[in-house]
Motif scaffolding. Sequence first.
Motif, PDB file in Angstrom:
ATOM      1  N   MET A  29       4.804  -6.585   2.150  1.00 62.43           N
ATOM      2  CA  MET A  29       6.245  -5.820   2.232  1.00 62.43           C
ATOM      3  C   MET A  29       6.487  -5.047   0.848  1.00 62.43           C
ATOM      4  O   MET A  29       7.272  -4.455   0.851  1.00 62.43           O
ATOM      5  CB  MET A  29       7.164  -6.613   2.975  1.00 62.43           C
ATOM      6  N   THR A  30       6.027  -5.925  -0.140  1.00 60.29           N
ATOM      7  CA  THR A  30       6.267  -5.217  -1.499  1.00 60.29           C
ATOM      8  C   THR A  30       5.227  -4.719  -2.418  1.00 60.29           C
ATOM      9  O   THR A  30       5.163  -4.410  -3.466  1.00 60.29           O
ATOM     10  CB  THR A  30       6.953  -6.630  -2.205  1.00 60.29           C
ATOM     11  N   LEU A  31       4.037  -4.549  -1.396  1.00 59.21           N
ATOM     12  CA  LEU A  31       2.724  -3.861  -2.030  1.00 59.21           C
ATOM     13  C   LEU A  31       3.236  -2.325  -2.144  1.00 59.21           C
ATOM     14  O   LEU A  31       3.479  -1.767  -1.273  1.00 59.21           O
ATOM     15  CB  LEU A  31       1.525  -4.243  -1.216  1.00 59.21           C
ATOM     16  N   GLU A  32       2.955  -1.772  -3.265  1.00 59.48           N
ATOM     17  CA  GLU A  32       3.246  -0.319  -3.623  1.00 59.48           C
ATOM     18  C   GLU A  32       1.989   0.241  -4.168  1.00 59.48           C
ATOM     19  O   GLU A  32       0.984  -0.491  -4.824  1.00 59.48           O
ATOM     20  CB  GLU A  32       4.366  -0.216  -4.355  1.00 59.48           C
ATOM     21  N   ASN A  33       2.005   1.680  -4.105  1.00 62.01           N
ATOM     22  CA  ASN A  33       0.903   2.165  -4.843  1.00 62.01           C
ATOM     23  C   ASN A  33      -0.562   2.149  -4.912  1.00 62.01           C
ATOM     24  O   ASN A  33      -1.207   2.069  -5.718  1.00 62.01           O
ATOM     25  CB  ASN A  33       1.172   2.329  -6.531  1.00 62.01           C
ATOM     26  N   GLU A  34      -0.814   1.695  -3.472  1.00 61.09           N
ATOM     27  CA  GLU A  34      -2.165   1.502  -3.144  1.00 61.09           C
ATOM     28  C   GLU A  34      -2.531   2.127  -1.798  1.00 61.09           C
ATOM     29  O   GLU A  34      -1.603   2.372  -0.870  1.00 61.09           O
ATOM     30  CB  GLU A  34      -2.424  -0.123  -3.034  1.00 61.09           C
TER      31      GLU A  34
ATOM     32  N   LEU B  36       5.425  -1.981  10.550  1.00 62.69           N
ATOM     33  CA  LEU B  36       4.115  -0.911  10.937  1.00 62.69           C
ATOM     34  C   LEU B  36       4.266   0.430   9.871  1.00 62.69           C
ATOM     35  O   LEU B  36       3.470   0.905   9.384  1.00 62.69           O
ATOM     36  CB  LEU B  36       4.172  -0.489  12.210  1.00 62.69           C
ATOM     37  N   LEU B  37       5.466   0.757   9.680  1.00 67.20           N
ATOM     38  CA  LEU B  37       5.566   1.883   8.372  1.00 67.20           C
ATOM     39  C   LEU B  37       5.145   1.367   7.153  1.00 67.20           C
ATOM     40  O   LEU B  37       4.553   2.016   6.421  1.00 67.20           O
ATOM     41  CB  LEU B  37       6.954   2.142   8.564  1.00 67.20           C
ATOM     42  N   LYS B  38       5.300   0.174   6.704  1.00 66.06           N
ATOM     43  CA  LYS B  38       4.683  -0.262   5.537  1.00 66.06           C
ATOM     44  C   LYS B  38       3.064  -0.320   5.638  1.00 66.06           C
ATOM     45  O   LYS B  38       2.504   0.442   4.626  1.00 66.06           O
ATOM     46  CB  LYS B  38       5.141  -1.725   5.228  1.00 66.06           C
ATOM     47  N   LEU B  39       2.570  -0.641   6.633  1.00 67.18           N
ATOM     48  CA  LEU B  39       1.088  -0.682   6.684  1.00 67.18           C
ATOM     49  C   LEU B  39       0.449   0.874   6.821  1.00 67.18           C
ATOM     50  O   LEU B  39      -0.303   1.153   6.102  1.00 67.18           O
ATOM     51  CB  LEU B  39       0.574  -1.384   8.056  1.00 67.18           C
ATOM     52  N   LYS B  40       1.187   1.804   7.618  1.00 67.67           N
ATOM     53  CA  LYS B  40       0.831   3.071   7.645  1.00 67.67           C
ATOM     54  C   LYS B  40       0.867   3.646   6.234  1.00 67.67           C
ATOM     55  O   LYS B  40       0.133   4.618   5.755  1.00 67.67           O
ATOM     56  CB  LYS B  40       1.891   3.786   8.402  1.00 67.67           C
ATOM     57  N   SER B  41       2.078   3.272   5.198  1.00 64.96           N
ATOM     58  CA  SER B  41       1.986   3.832   3.934  1.00 64.96           C
ATOM     59  C   SER B  41       0.952   3.313   2.982  1.00 64.96           C
ATOM     60  O   SER B  41       0.649   3.994   2.081  1.00 64.96           O
ATOM     61  CB  SER B  41       3.415   3.596   3.371  1.00 64.96           C
TER      62      SER B  41
END
Length: 247
Positions: A111-116, A141-146
């Motif tokens: 949930m805190t993974l960014e810019n990948e 799901l929105l986080k995974l989608k991003s």
Amino acid sequence: MTMKDLFGKAILDYQTNNSPEDLITETSISEEDEMSVAYLFRDFDAMPKLEQRALQLAKGKILDVGCGAGSHSLYLQNEKKLDVTAIDISENAIKACILREINKAKVQDIMTLENEKYDTILLLMNGAGMCGKLKNVSAFLLKLKSLLNENGQILLDSSDIIYMFDEDEDVGNIGEDELSKAKWIPLNNYYYGEVVFNISYKGQKEKPFDWMYIDYNTLQNAALANGLNCELVLEGEHYDYLARLFL
């Protein structure tokens, strides 16, 4: 009370031959059960068909979420020669992954993974359960989608645990809230797939944590509501299934 990381400690003990013991697991709907840590170190041939199929479908740049001992990542890295990043919130599990020579392994909360961005995101061994409760599934799901590339996919397995609430069971001593678990639309926003997990290892008890088994129809509805397609890839022998979510 912070987590003691007993699950990860068991993994690291096994990896380093530090007198590993079985994990003792118990949930709010099931009695104590022993789990062999060795099972987390299984090779491809010893994996259930759902996991084997997921690894066969995995492609491109891969994120293995909740990697545990890293057996899925190790297969994809060494046998399929793919670019895999293994992540887990357990420091001890990641230490074991590094000792197993997984090239990219790090302590990371999804949930805190960014810019990948990734082509395949793996959530195996009921990885979708890590969101804890059904109310959290949209944000999850929105986080995974991003984190997906344009033609990316999410591969996850889970189980429909409605069978745990068989109508033939003696339900005389349970209340209305418990009975509501067996309905597709639960009472009071309670979803029957939500459980509380307890883990013990070498005489220590972990802080209880929420976990969720999501049935396929509920997963599909949640996926569609959050802009993801969802297809049933394979059904297992015991109410379990493998799903593929994609843009």
